[in-house]
Enzyme design. Structure first.
Site, PDB file in Angstrom:
ATOM      1  N   TRP A 100       0.045  86.065  24.609  1.00 16.70           N
ATOM      2  CA  TRP A 100      -0.451  84.698  25.152  1.00 16.70           C
ATOM      3  C   TRP A 100       0.048  83.567  24.212  1.00 16.70           C
ATOM      4  CZ3 TRP A 100       0.233  83.763  30.240  1.00 16.70           C
ATOM      5  CH2 TRP A 100      -0.679  84.922  30.809  1.00 16.70           C
ATOM      6  N   ASP A 167      -7.666  79.063  22.601  1.00 16.05           N
ATOM      7  CA  ASP A 167      -7.343  79.115  24.157  1.00 16.05           C
ATOM      8  C   ASP A 167      -8.364  80.388  24.217  1.00 16.05           C
ATOM      9  OD1 ASP A 167      -6.271  80.545  25.996  1.00 16.05           O
ATOM     10  OD2 ASP A 167      -4.425  81.426  26.268  1.00 16.05           O
ATOM     11  N   LYS A 191     -11.232  84.155  35.113  1.00 17.29           N
ATOM     12  CA  LYS A 191     -11.694  85.492  33.982  1.00 17.29           C
ATOM     13  C   LYS A 191     -12.740  85.210  34.098  1.00 17.29           C
ATOM     14  CE  LYS A 191      -6.494  85.874  32.720  1.00 17.29           C
ATOM     15  NZ  LYS A 191      -5.844  85.370  32.046  1.00 17.29           N
TER      16      LYS A 191
HETATM   17  C1  LIG Z   1      -4.680  84.504  31.460  1.00 16.13           C
HETATM   18  C2  LIG Z   1      -4.339  83.860  30.274  1.00 16.13           C
HETATM   19  C3  LIG Z   1      -3.255  82.690  30.082  1.00 16.13           C
HETATM   20  C4  LIG Z   1      -2.493  82.320  31.240  1.00 16.13           C
HETATM   21  O1  LIG Z   1      -3.476  81.244  32.223  1.00 16.13           O
HETATM   22  P1  LIG Z   1      -2.877  80.569  33.857  1.00 16.13           P
HETATM   23  O2  LIG Z   1      -4.082  79.909  34.081  1.00 16.13           O
HETATM   24  O3  LIG Z   1      -2.383  81.884  34.162  1.00 16.13           O
HETATM   25  O4  LIG Z   1      -2.165  79.299  33.244  1.00 16.13           O
HETATM   26  C5  LIG Z   1      -3.894  82.109  28.665  1.00 16.13           C
HETATM   27  N1  LIG Z   1      -4.316  82.848  28.046  1.00 16.13           N
HETATM   28  C6  LIG Z   1      -4.967  83.596  28.174  1.00 16.13           C
HETATM   29  C7  LIG Z   1      -5.582  84.152  27.407  1.00 16.13           C
HETATM   30  C8  LIG Z   1      -5.503  84.098  29.151  1.00 16.13           C
HETATM   31  O5  LIG Z   1      -6.142  85.540  29.094  1.00 16.13           O
END
Ligand SMILES: *Cc1c(COP(=O)(O)O)cnc(C)c1O
Length: 355
Positions: A100, A167, A191
């Site tokens: 990511w 993030d 999540k």
């Molecule tokens: C799942 C995830 C993403 C991507 O998220 P989207 O909502 O599908 O764009 C980005 N960063 C991390 C750390 C993730 O776990």
């Protein structure tokens, strides 16, 4: 019983699902579905206001911060962050700790210069490089607090003398955190805090408005701040599910309770992974994630057999990410300890029968 170890979208509290279902038929005794109400009604504005207030309360933020509810997932933030914070001739510092973070780096390069100040690529991202130097002229430092795919997690935010950007998609609100050391935090909801379709962005107002670039209206954080996250039609239902999930976190006792539970689940699972010889955890002990435990079995055929066994026992979502293979157990906030114990029983039996 189903045991949902999905990595995202993932498990939500049963009470949240029940309340969300009820609101599809009748939202707050309005006689209308949550899917039918206008986003500019006072009903929905109260939802947005409560989400924003609850986020601020959980993060213990001052009034310098704005809470935004945006479209496009964390992936859009990979683009939107540098578009708003990085001038074409300037440099941003990034930590490369996994898939990511790499995507974020790639997008930042579209808008300016990127200095990758730390990387764990040399060891297949099985650890987090925590010692590194941030150039004084970096506009910000970006890191991924929990590496969902590789199963590593920061257990303290990096020290930074430049604005810190995180993030936090896969571990937000799993524990108390020094949120107020950050200038910008973003997280897709699916999540730990709700359903797919809404992205939480928390931004310190003072870092905005310093760029030379013309930013398209829908991409400019300042426009979303001004419009109170109602610049265009927000994902109304997803925002409502986020509200229910945040209320649940508060009602359960807040972030310290989330942390206690997360540590209990993770301690139990990692102990089994360390003790049972057939399983091999892939991450160094000190950087292991409380949310996603990644491990392997000796070969692909055993992995297949184990996954089949899990399926028979109602345990789903344990296959590793397609880019790294192996197995991954995701244990987000709503995951009951009983599910982890049920998986543990299966692991003990599997280890024994393959001695
Ligand atoms: C799942 C995830 C993403 C991507 O998220 P989207 O909502 O599908 O764009 C980005 N960063 C991390 C750390 C993730 O776990």
């Amino acid at each position: 019983m189903r045991h949902n170890f999905n990595s995202g979208p993932s498990i939500l509290p049963a009470s949240v699902l029940a309340e969300a279902s009820a609101a599809i038929y009748n939202f707050n005794n309005t006689g209308l579905s949550i899917l039918e109400i206008g986003h500019r009604t006072s009903w929905f504005q109260e939802v947005v206001a409560e989400v924003q207030a609850t986020v601020k309360q959980l993060m213990q933020l001052s009034d310098d911060y704005e809470v935004l509810l945006l479209h496009g997932g964390a992936t859009t933030q990979f683009m939107q962050v540098p578009m708003n914070l990085l001038n074409a001739n300037d440099t941003a510092a990034y930590c490369d700790n996994g898939i990511w973070g790499n995507k974020a780096i790639k997008e930042a390069k579209v808008w300016g210069n990127v200095n990758v100040v730390a990387s764990s690529a040399d060891q297949k991202h099985s650890y987090i490089q925590k010692q590194f130097t941030i150039p004084n002229d970096a506009c910000y430092l970006h890191y991924t607090s929990n590496n969902t795919v590789e199963g590593t997690q920061w257990h303290q935010p990096p020290t930074s003398h430049v604005p810190l950007v995180a993030d936090m998609s896969s571990d937000i609100f799993c524990r108390p955190w020094a949120f107020n050391q950050h200038s910008l935090i973003y997280a897709g909801a699916q999540k730990n805090i709700g359903a797919a379709g809404v992205t939480l962005v928390v931004v310190k107002k003072s870092i905005l408005g310093t760029l030379e670039r013309t930013i398209p209206a829908i991409m400019d954080y300042r426009n979303h701040i001004e419009a109170g996250s109602l610049l265009n039609t927000p994902p109304v239902f997803a925002v409502y599910v986020m509200l229910l999930t945040l209320r649940w976190i508060v009602a359960e006792g807040g972030l310290t309770v989330m942390e206690t539970r997360a540590k209990e689940r993770a301690a139990y699972l990692y102990q089994l992974l360390d003790e049972l010889s057939i399983f091999t955890p892939t991450v160094v002990t000190e950087d292991r994630s409380l949310m996603n435990a990644v491990f392997t079995l000796p070969n692909a055929s055993l992995e297949k057999t184990f996954l089949e066994l899990c399926k028979q026992h109602g345990m789903i979502g344990i296959k590793g990410h397609r880019s790294v293979g192996g197995l991954r157990v995701s244990m987000y906030n709503a995951m009951p300890m009983q599910s982890v114990q049920a998986l543990g029983d299966l692991m003990i039996a599997f280890n024994k029968s393959h001695q």
